[in-house]
Design an enzyme around this catalytic site. Sequence first.
Site, short mmCIF file in Angstrom:
data_model
loop_
_atom_site.label_atom_id
_atom_site.label_comp_id
_atom_site.label_asym_id
_atom_site.label_seq_id
_atom_site.Cartn_x
_atom_site.Cartn_y
_atom_site.Cartn_z
N ARG A 348 -15.13 4.24 0.03
CA ARG A 348 -15.95 3.79 1.18
C ARG A 348 -16.34 2.31 1.09
O ARG A 348 -17.36 1.91 1.64
CB ARG A 348 -17.24 4.62 1.27
CG ARG A 348 -17.03 6.08 1.51
CD ARG A 348 -16.60 6.31 2.96
NE ARG A 348 -16.83 7.69 3.35
CZ ARG A 348 -15.98 8.68 3.14
NH1 ARG A 348 -14.82 8.43 2.56
NH2 ARG A 348 -16.25 9.91 3.55
N SER A 349 -15.56 1.53 0.40
CA SER A 349 -15.91 0.11 0.25
C SER A 349 -15.53 -0.69 1.48
O SER A 349 -15.99 -1.81 1.69
CB SER A 349 -15.19 -0.47 -0.97
OG SER A 349 -13.78 -0.33 -0.79
N GLY A 350 -14.64 -0.12 2.33
CA GLY A 350 -14.12 -0.86 3.47
C GLY A 350 -12.74 -1.42 3.21
O GLY A 350 -12.24 -2.25 3.96
N THR A 370 0.34 8.21 2.22
CA THR A 370 1.08 8.63 1.04
C THR A 370 0.81 10.05 0.63
O THR A 370 1.26 10.49 -0.41
CB THR A 370 0.72 7.72 -0.16
OG1 THR A 370 -0.70 7.62 -0.23
CG2 THR A 370 1.34 6.36 0.01
N HIS A 388 -9.31 7.74 10.54
CA HIS A 388 -8.35 6.68 10.22
C HIS A 388 -7.36 6.47 11.35
O HIS A 388 -7.07 5.36 11.75
CB HIS A 388 -7.58 7.04 8.95
CG HIS A 388 -8.23 6.53 7.70
ND1 HIS A 388 -7.91 5.33 7.14
CD2 HIS A 388 -9.20 7.06 6.92
CE1 HIS A 388 -8.65 5.15 6.06
NE2 HIS A 388 -9.44 6.18 5.90
N ARG A 392 -6.43 3.15 14.42
CA ARG A 392 -5.18 2.41 14.46
C ARG A 392 -4.67 2.26 15.88
O ARG A 392 -4.78 3.17 16.68
CB ARG A 392 -4.13 3.11 13.58
CG ARG A 392 -4.53 3.13 12.12
CD ARG A 392 -3.37 3.48 11.24
NE ARG A 392 -2.93 4.85 11.39
CZ ARG A 392 -3.41 5.88 10.69
NH1 ARG A 392 -4.37 5.68 9.82
NH2 ARG A 392 -2.95 7.09 10.87
#
Length: 509
Positions: A348-350, A370, A388, A392
Amino acid sequence: MRVTLLGTGSADGWPNPWCDCASCAWARKHEVRGQTAVLVDDALLLDCGPDVPRTAARLGVRLSGLRHLLISHAHPDHLGPESLMWRSWSSAAGRPLDVVGPPAALAVCREFLTRWEGADPAREGSALRFVPATAGGRSSGGGSPGDDPLRLGAGDAGYLVRPLAARHGSASIGPAVLYDVTAPDGGRLLYGCDTAAPLPAPTLAAVTGRAYDVVLLEENNGDRPGFGEHLDLASFAELVAELRRRGAVVDGTRVLAVHLSHRNPPGDELARRLALLGAQAPADGAVLDLAPRAPLVPVRSPAPAVQPQPATPLAPLAGFAAPAAPPTAPASTAQRPPHRVLITGGARSGKSAEAERRLLAEPAVVYVATSAPPDATDAEWSARIAAHRERRPAAWTTVETLDLVALLRSPGPPLLVDGVGLWVAALLDDPAELATRAGELVEAWRHTARRVVAVTDEVGSGVVPATADGRRFRDALGHLNAELAAASDEVWQVVTGTAIRLRPRATDP
Ligand SMILES: [Zn+2]
Ligand SMILES: [Zn+2]
Ligand SMILES: [Zn+2]
């Protein structure tokens, strides 16, 4: 074509004079931006909010040679009708001036001048010529977008101007327009301010194949979307990608962000983020001197009809003593994006967002997931994957595979690999297989001809994993990260949403 940025800020300017946020604090210290306006060749001005004439005076720019004023819409940061009255008190009073804009904007000018000067400025013999502009051509005339451009000025000094539909406006001011301007020397400029995304289909059709010298796009909202009908950093990037797909932005095009507000990150971080997209945010007063160009043969295909000439670097305006000199970042032609980028970070760091934003302005991207969900019934996992995917752009294709080597060895659009940690986890059950494939992966990474950004997890900073599997995962990923990093053109770490370049260091050439 000479382009002078008389202003690059939002309606309230940056800093907003009333505001003590961190973004305004940075701007106050380094770079003050007034309302957005752009002067072309000292003859044509795009927008003229109340800030603009004073900014011009402070920059040493005279407006006496102005022959054409193009107003995008009647929001008050783009239209200060009092400027026309100040002009009527000057030595320029009797000289003709085209005032081009949507009908509501022209009405604001006429009402103001009639009230204060006592006569309708649109009367016969007035120096002001009011020219209504609506998207699609002159006045309310039909025709397809881009047809019937306005011709402003005579002969060799004439400009061709196409008003294009924006995604901006209201019931009171009607729809805003964007402007496609062709200068007398063939230079081409797109003024995309104000607008949200996506651009209306007729506008996208009209800019296709234009291979602009300069594209100015508003980017009001930074990382805080949702304020008015404006672009933010993500929608700005996706619009640049669309313009690239359409041959409107090509290798030599200068893409400039304007209408910048304190919704953006502080200026140094904004410059870094824009550079990832091949864009810049020059300071107020920056001047672009662009070499004359051959006329563009009209094309209907996305392929540009002419090869763009190398763009000249931004030069500071002579005698302009701003607190910070206008940026002189190299043009996009000289700025090849790094080839292999590895981005590491904690949970969760970005780090995924940081990876994605490097590729948002690309015409096409292959997103490589992956790993399949470890358990398809895992609701939390599914939600995370969905989030996610949501982030996009639609133009990205997604491939779910562990065969990274095949992708790295094949040609194609840039790859975003997310991520290396999941790849190791998926192969952890067979240590010999993992070791072999990790070696192949490093080799493929080292030799790939493809542009690739890979996300990995930073492991080992916390407690020692309690299980043998956990320790094996930590060791395998730690080793692989180090080997990939050694073969990378750039390595970044994301900590608490802040990206730090580990290699090459800022002091490296
Ligand atoms: Zn505005
Ligand atoms: Zn602020
Ligand atoms: Zn507006």
